[in-house]
Design a protein around this motif. Structure first.
Motif, mmCIF file in Angstrom:
data_model
loop_
_atom_site.group_PDB
_atom_site.id
_atom_site.type_symbol
_atom_site.label_atom_id
_atom_site.label_comp_id
_atom_site.label_asym_id
_atom_site.label_seq_id
_atom_site.Cartn_x
_atom_site.Cartn_y
_atom_site.Cartn_z
ATOM 1 N N LYS A 75 -4.709 8.955 -2.687
ATOM 2 C CA LYS A 75 -6.017 9.267 -1.509
ATOM 3 C C LYS A 75 -5.987 9.859 -0.555
ATOM 4 O O LYS A 75 -6.345 10.447 0.012
ATOM 5 N N GLY A 76 -4.124 10.052 -0.398
ATOM 6 C CA GLY A 76 -4.070 10.899 0.694
ATOM 7 C C GLY A 76 -4.141 9.610 2.096
ATOM 8 O O GLY A 76 -4.244 10.771 3.225
ATOM 9 N N HIS A 77 -4.699 9.212 2.171
ATOM 10 C CA HIS A 77 -4.431 7.869 3.456
ATOM 11 C C HIS A 77 -3.225 8.030 3.854
ATOM 12 O O HIS A 77 -2.167 7.682 3.195
ATOM 13 N N THR A 78 -3.607 7.221 5.221
ATOM 14 C CA THR A 78 -2.380 6.208 6.120
ATOM 15 C C THR A 78 -2.035 5.231 5.119
ATOM 16 O O THR A 78 -3.800 4.760 5.965
ATOM 17 N N VAL A 79 -1.846 3.813 5.210
ATOM 18 C CA VAL A 79 -1.855 2.700 5.333
ATOM 19 C C VAL A 79 -0.893 2.068 6.623
ATOM 20 O O VAL A 79 -0.378 2.458 7.241
ATOM 21 N N LEU A 80 -2.182 0.921 6.749
ATOM 22 C CA LEU A 80 -2.220 0.256 7.888
ATOM 23 C C LEU A 80 -1.707 -0.935 6.899
ATOM 24 O O LEU A 80 -2.192 -1.907 6.950
ATOM 25 N N PHE A 81 -0.796 -1.456 8.057
ATOM 26 C CA PHE A 81 0.585 -3.302 7.904
ATOM 27 C C PHE A 81 -0.635 -3.821 8.474
ATOM 28 O O PHE A 81 0.050 -3.603 10.033
ATOM 29 N N ASP A 82 -1.169 -5.077 8.373
ATOM 30 C CA ASP A 82 -1.065 -6.076 9.520
ATOM 31 C C ASP A 82 -0.515 -7.074 9.102
ATOM 32 O O ASP A 82 -0.347 -8.032 8.018
ATOM 33 N N VAL A 83 0.812 -7.406 9.284
ATOM 34 C CA VAL A 83 1.884 -8.113 8.898
ATOM 35 C C VAL A 83 2.854 -8.624 10.073
ATOM 36 O O VAL A 83 2.315 -8.493 10.591
ATOM 37 N N ASP A 84 3.240 -9.776 9.654
ATOM 38 C CA ASP A 84 4.564 -10.696 10.273
ATOM 39 C C ASP A 84 4.694 -10.091 11.256
ATOM 40 O O ASP A 84 5.257 -8.991 10.552
ATOM 41 N N VAL A 85 6.033 -10.432 12.022
ATOM 42 C CA VAL A 85 7.147 -9.674 12.374
ATOM 43 C C VAL A 85 7.928 -9.273 11.771
ATOM 44 O O VAL A 85 8.336 -8.202 11.551
ATOM 45 N N VAL A 86 8.886 -10.384 10.888
ATOM 46 C CA VAL A 86 9.470 -10.497 10.517
ATOM 47 C C VAL A 86 9.322 -9.809 9.372
ATOM 48 O O VAL A 86 10.451 -7.973 8.513
ATOM 49 N N GLY A 87 8.080 -9.391 8.810
ATOM 50 C CA GLY A 87 8.163 -8.489 7.669
ATOM 51 C C GLY A 87 7.987 -6.783 8.269
ATOM 52 O O GLY A 87 8.171 -5.712 7.734
ATOM 53 N N GLY A 88 7.099 -6.603 9.315
ATOM 54 C CA GLY A 88 7.463 -5.284 10.218
ATOM 55 C C GLY A 88 8.192 -4.583 10.228
ATOM 56 O O GLY A 88 8.131 -3.531 10.296
ATOM 57 N N LEU A 89 9.983 -5.486 10.679
ATOM 58 C CA LEU A 89 10.733 -4.207 10.846
ATOM 59 C C LEU A 89 10.993 -4.059 9.525
ATOM 60 O O LEU A 89 11.912 -2.986 9.326
ATOM 61 N N ASN A 90 10.615 -4.985 8.211
ATOM 62 C CA ASN A 90 11.834 -4.643 6.902
ATOM 63 C C ASN A 90 11.222 -3.371 6.731
ATOM 64 O O ASN A 90 11.700 -2.867 5.981
ATOM 65 N N ILE A 91 9.637 -3.328 6.572
ATOM 66 C CA ILE A 91 8.792 -2.334 6.561
ATOM 67 C C ILE A 91 8.903 -0.437 6.854
ATOM 68 O O ILE A 91 9.920 0.159 6.518
ATOM 69 N N LYS A 92 9.503 -0.947 8.544
ATOM 70 C CA LYS A 92 10.196 -0.361 9.851
ATOM 71 C C LYS A 92 11.389 0.503 8.448
ATOM 72 O O LYS A 92 10.947 1.736 8.887
ATOM 73 N N LYS A 93 11.756 -0.288 8.441
ATOM 74 C CA LYS A 93 13.482 0.045 7.937
ATOM 75 C C LYS A 93 13.354 0.686 6.745
ATOM 76 O O LYS A 93 14.111 1.749 6.375
ATOM 77 N N LYS A 94 12.199 0.542 6.104
ATOM 78 C CA LYS A 94 12.073 1.488 4.516
ATOM 79 C C LYS A 94 11.319 2.811 5.264
ATOM 80 O O LYS A 94 11.951 3.504 4.242
#
Ligand code: ADP
Ligand code: 5GP
Length: 186
Positions: free
Chosen positions: A92-111
């Motif tokens: 849809k051309g939107h930006t994904v907003l994540f609400d995740v735990d700390v470890v998940g957040g760092l993993n997503i940032k890495k990707k």
């Protein structure tokens, strides 16, 4: 590749409150609906706050490699982001907003690297966190203790995020979050 914004924090720090505020600002953000095998809380419904799966169903989807990331956030309780969520939102051309735990957040940032902004929401203190979790009235006392025990550990990861917002006065946290998001989306 589109952009993603990640909010992580100890449970009760005010992530959902801030995320919901931003979602209503017309910034082209869309919430990534996570999957979980915890039971729905209050008025939560399947396909809105979470996709609620049984633990068996969740494990099957892990085997099928349907997740971008997943964590056993609490013993026996999985949480994860379905790859199909990212496709759905980017299409849809939107930006994904994540609400995740700390470890998940760092993993997503890495990707996602520079296509991602990772924000840590910090409570003013663990005592305030206790008050907020108690005040929210959605978790039994032993669940609150479980979340608080995890919070102290999670706070040690704060400086690994791109930026930290201390959620003391809510209005200030709203303003700060909105500015950081707008700057990132420029
Ligand atoms: P999280 O999503 O991080 O678990 P919530 O957004 O559900 O946390 O917030 C936990 C509780 O604290 C909610 O009852 C919310 O209304 C309250 N809260 C959030 N931010 C503040 C703040 N700055 N001051 C006071 N109460 C707050
Ligand atoms: P709650 O049960 O309070 O909704 O969530 C508990 C914790 O799980 C929170 O820290 C929340 O951010 C985290 N969480 C929710 N969805 C995901 C996800 O998809 N992946 C990961 N790693 N954590 C998640």
């Amino acid at each position: 590749m589109g952009k993603v914004i990640i909010f992580s924090a100890p449970s009760g720090a005010g992530k959902s409150t801030i995320v919901n505020y931003l979602l209503e600002k017309g910034l082209g953000l869309e919430f990534s609906i996570s999957a979980t095998c915890r039971a729905p809380r209050g008025k939560e419904i399947h396909g809105k706050e979470y996709y609620f799966f049984t633990a068996d169903e969740f494990r099957k989807r892990i085997e099928n490699k349907e997740f971008l990331e997943w964590e056993e956030v609490y013993p026996g309780c999985y949480y994860g982001t379905l790859l199909s969520e990212i496709d759905r939102i980017w299409a849809k051309g939107h930006t994904v907003l994540f609400d995740v735990d700390v470890v998940g957040g760092l993993n997503i940032k890495k990707k996602f690297g520079d296509n991602a902004l990772s924000i840590f929401i910090q409570p003013p203190s663990v005592e305030v966190l206790r008050q907020r979790l108690t005040g929210r009235g959605t978790d039994a006392p032993e669940k609150i203790e479980q979340r608080l025990a995890k919070a102290e550990y999670e706070m040690t990861f704060a400086d690994k995020f791109d930026t930290i917002i201390v959620n003391d006065k809510l209005e200030e946290a709203f303003r700060e979050a909105e500015k950081k998001v707008r700057d990132f989306l420029k």
